[in-house]
Design an enzyme around this catalytic site. Sequence first.
Site, PDB file in Angstrom:
ATOM      1  N   ASP A 108      36.749  51.300  -0.058  1.00  0.00           N
ATOM      2  CA  ASP A 108      37.172  50.216   0.823  1.00  0.00           C
ATOM      3  C   ASP A 108      38.200  49.320   0.153  1.00  0.00           C
ATOM      4  O   ASP A 108      39.236  49.016   0.707  1.00  0.00           O
ATOM      5  CB  ASP A 108      35.949  49.403   1.311  1.00  0.00           C
ATOM      6  CG  ASP A 108      35.026  48.954   0.176  1.00  0.00           C
ATOM      7  OD1 ASP A 108      35.304  49.227  -1.005  1.00  0.00           O
ATOM      8  OD2 ASP A 108      33.984  48.332   0.480  1.00  0.00           O
ATOM      9  N   ASP A 111      39.494  46.264  -6.572  1.00  0.00           N
ATOM     10  CA  ASP A 111      39.425  44.871  -7.005  1.00  0.00           C
ATOM     11  C   ASP A 111      39.686  44.834  -8.522  1.00  0.00           C
ATOM     12  O   ASP A 111      40.834  44.947  -8.944  1.00  0.00           O
ATOM     13  CB  ASP A 111      38.036  44.352  -6.612  1.00  0.00           C
ATOM     14  CG  ASP A 111      37.848  42.865  -6.810  1.00  0.00           C
ATOM     15  OD1 ASP A 111      38.816  42.110  -6.652  1.00  0.00           O
ATOM     16  OD2 ASP A 111      36.716  42.438  -7.121  1.00  0.00           O
ATOM     17  N   LYS A 139      43.374  44.329  -4.021  1.00  0.00           N
ATOM     18  CA  LYS A 139      43.486  42.930  -4.498  1.00  0.00           C
ATOM     19  C   LYS A 139      44.082  42.978  -5.901  1.00  0.00           C
ATOM     20  O   LYS A 139      43.365  42.889  -6.896  1.00  0.00           O
ATOM     21  CB  LYS A 139      42.076  42.339  -4.603  1.00  0.00           C
ATOM     22  CG  LYS A 139      41.629  41.484  -3.448  1.00  0.00           C
ATOM     23  CD  LYS A 139      40.441  40.645  -3.889  1.00  0.00           C
ATOM     24  CE  LYS A 139      39.289  40.783  -2.935  1.00  0.00           C
ATOM     25  NZ  LYS A 139      38.065  40.107  -3.400  1.00  0.00           N
ATOM     26  N   ASP A 167      30.799  44.099   3.105  1.00  0.00           N
ATOM     27  CA  ASP A 167      29.645  43.233   3.360  1.00  0.00           C
ATOM     28  C   ASP A 167      29.602  42.024   2.442  1.00  0.00           C
ATOM     29  O   ASP A 167      30.293  41.959   1.433  1.00  0.00           O
ATOM     30  CB  ASP A 167      28.349  44.022   3.114  1.00  0.00           C
ATOM     31  CG  ASP A 167      28.094  44.260   1.624  1.00  0.00           C
ATOM     32  OD1 ASP A 167      29.013  44.728   0.941  1.00  0.00           O
ATOM     33  OD2 ASP A 167      26.986  43.938   1.156  1.00  0.00           O
ATOM     34  N   ARG A 173      29.081  44.121   7.941  1.00  0.00           N
ATOM     35  CA  ARG A 173      29.769  45.413   7.886  1.00  0.00           C
ATOM     36  C   ARG A 173      30.262  45.838   9.266  1.00  0.00           C
ATOM     37  O   ARG A 173      31.217  46.593   9.382  1.00  0.00           O
ATOM     38  CB  ARG A 173      28.829  46.502   7.350  1.00  0.00           C
ATOM     39  CG  ARG A 173      28.449  46.340   5.886  1.00  0.00           C
ATOM     40  CD  ARG A 173      27.847  47.649   5.374  1.00  0.00           C
ATOM     41  NE  ARG A 173      27.110  47.493   4.136  1.00  0.00           N
ATOM     42  CZ  ARG A 173      27.663  47.532   2.927  1.00  0.00           C
ATOM     43  NH1 ARG A 173      28.954  47.684   2.792  1.00  0.00           N
ATOM     44  NH2 ARG A 173      26.923  47.410   1.845  1.00  0.00           N
TER      45      ARG A 173
HETATM   46  P1  5GP Z   1      35.912  46.741  -8.463  1.00  0.00           P
HETATM   47  O1  5GP Z   1      34.996  47.661  -9.204  1.00  0.00           O
HETATM   48  O2  5GP Z   1      37.311  47.267  -8.269  1.00  0.00           O
HETATM   49  O3  5GP Z   1      35.918  45.355  -9.041  1.00  0.00           O
HETATM   50  O4  5GP Z   1      35.285  46.493  -7.065  1.00  0.00           O
HETATM   51  C1  5GP Z   1      35.271  47.426  -6.091  1.00  0.00           C
HETATM   52  C2  5GP Z   1      34.080  47.218  -5.199  1.00  0.00           C
HETATM   53  O5  5GP Z   1      33.708  45.830  -5.137  1.00  0.00           O
HETATM   54  C3  5GP Z   1      34.427  47.619  -3.801  1.00  0.00           C
HETATM   55  O6  5GP Z   1      34.030  48.943  -3.578  1.00  0.00           O
HETATM   56  C4  5GP Z   1      33.646  46.633  -2.966  1.00  0.00           C
HETATM   57  O7  5GP Z   1      32.366  47.184  -2.711  1.00  0.00           O
HETATM   58  C5  5GP Z   1      33.464  45.425  -3.831  1.00  0.00           C
HETATM   59  N1  5GP Z   1      34.420  44.336  -3.479  1.00  0.00           N
HETATM   60  C6  5GP Z   1      35.490  43.927  -4.168  1.00  0.00           C
HETATM   61  N2  5GP Z   1      36.124  42.914  -3.551  1.00  0.00           N
HETATM   62  C7  5GP Z   1      35.431  42.672  -2.418  1.00  0.00           C
HETATM   63  C8  5GP Z   1      35.586  41.743  -1.330  1.00  0.00           C
HETATM   64  O8  5GP Z   1      36.507  40.922  -1.237  1.00  0.00           O
HETATM   65  N3  5GP Z   1      34.650  41.830  -0.348  1.00  0.00           N
HETATM   66  C9  5GP Z   1      33.617  42.698  -0.363  1.00  0.00           C
HETATM   67  N4  5GP Z   1      32.777  42.675   0.651  1.00  0.00           N
HETATM   68  N5  5GP Z   1      33.444  43.595  -1.360  1.00  0.00           N
HETATM   69  C10 5GP Z   1      34.340  43.574  -2.369  1.00  0.00           C
HETATM   70 MG    MG Z   2      32.252  49.371  -2.492  1.00  0.00          MG
END
Ligand code: 5GP
Ligand code: MG
Length: 194
Positions: A108, A111, A139, A167, A173
């Site tokens: 999705d 980040d 992001k 979520d 969701r």
């Molecule tokens: P990362 O491991 O890149 O930091 O984060 C990825 C995961 O964090 C995504 O699959 C998602 O589940 C969650 N995530 C990151 N940013 C957001 C956000 O703004 N909203 C939500 N609901 N989930 C996020």
């Molecule tokens: Mg996720």
Amino acid sequence: MPAPKKSPRLHPDLAEVLLTEAQIRRRIKALARDIKAAYGDGEFTIISLINGAVMFTSDLMREIDNPVRLDCIRVSSYGAKTKSIGTPQIIHSLTLDIANRDVLLIDDILDTGKTLKLVTELIRKLKPASLRTCVLLDKKARREVPIEADFVGFDIPNKFVVGYGLDFAERYRNLPDIGVLKPEKQNAAAWATG
Ligand code: 5GP
Ligand code: MG
């Protein structure tokens, strides 16, 4: 008398809508064309990171007419938090054999990059013929691990978003749009009494 024009829905817990259902739908059609251009008519295996990528995966794969296989990986979630803490863990891994297969990994949102790094490392160990990655949202401002996706739906600002599969504490969701959660709704205590 003609019916009054419907104003855009704004869920009461959202501060703003970032991407409407119609914008998402349009972008997914274009992404599907890019993916098709990369794979030609060949078969590939979609790996979807659940739960967040369920809506995106189901809409995207219906825009693709290649023969595809589908599998899912579940990675530990934030729980009732809006920032990732520590290292994500794989809770449930693949059931399909992906050795010598072309793989498209779908998430999705990208980040910090920790999730995509963890999962791409796992997949590479299983010796796929190729691996590409696709995320609906990116992001970039939050990246901690140097990783980019091959296909990106939208670059978004550093705000916590929900809806369209994303979520907060498992809520929201099912919202059709993607929006920014109001700050007062971004703490676990807001949900403690149900
Ligand atoms: P990362 O491991 O890149 O930091 O984060 C990825 C995961 O964090 C995504 O699959 C998602 O589940 C969650 N995530 C990151 N940013 C957001 C956000 O703004 N909203 C939500 N609901 N989930 C996020
Ligand atoms: Mg996720």
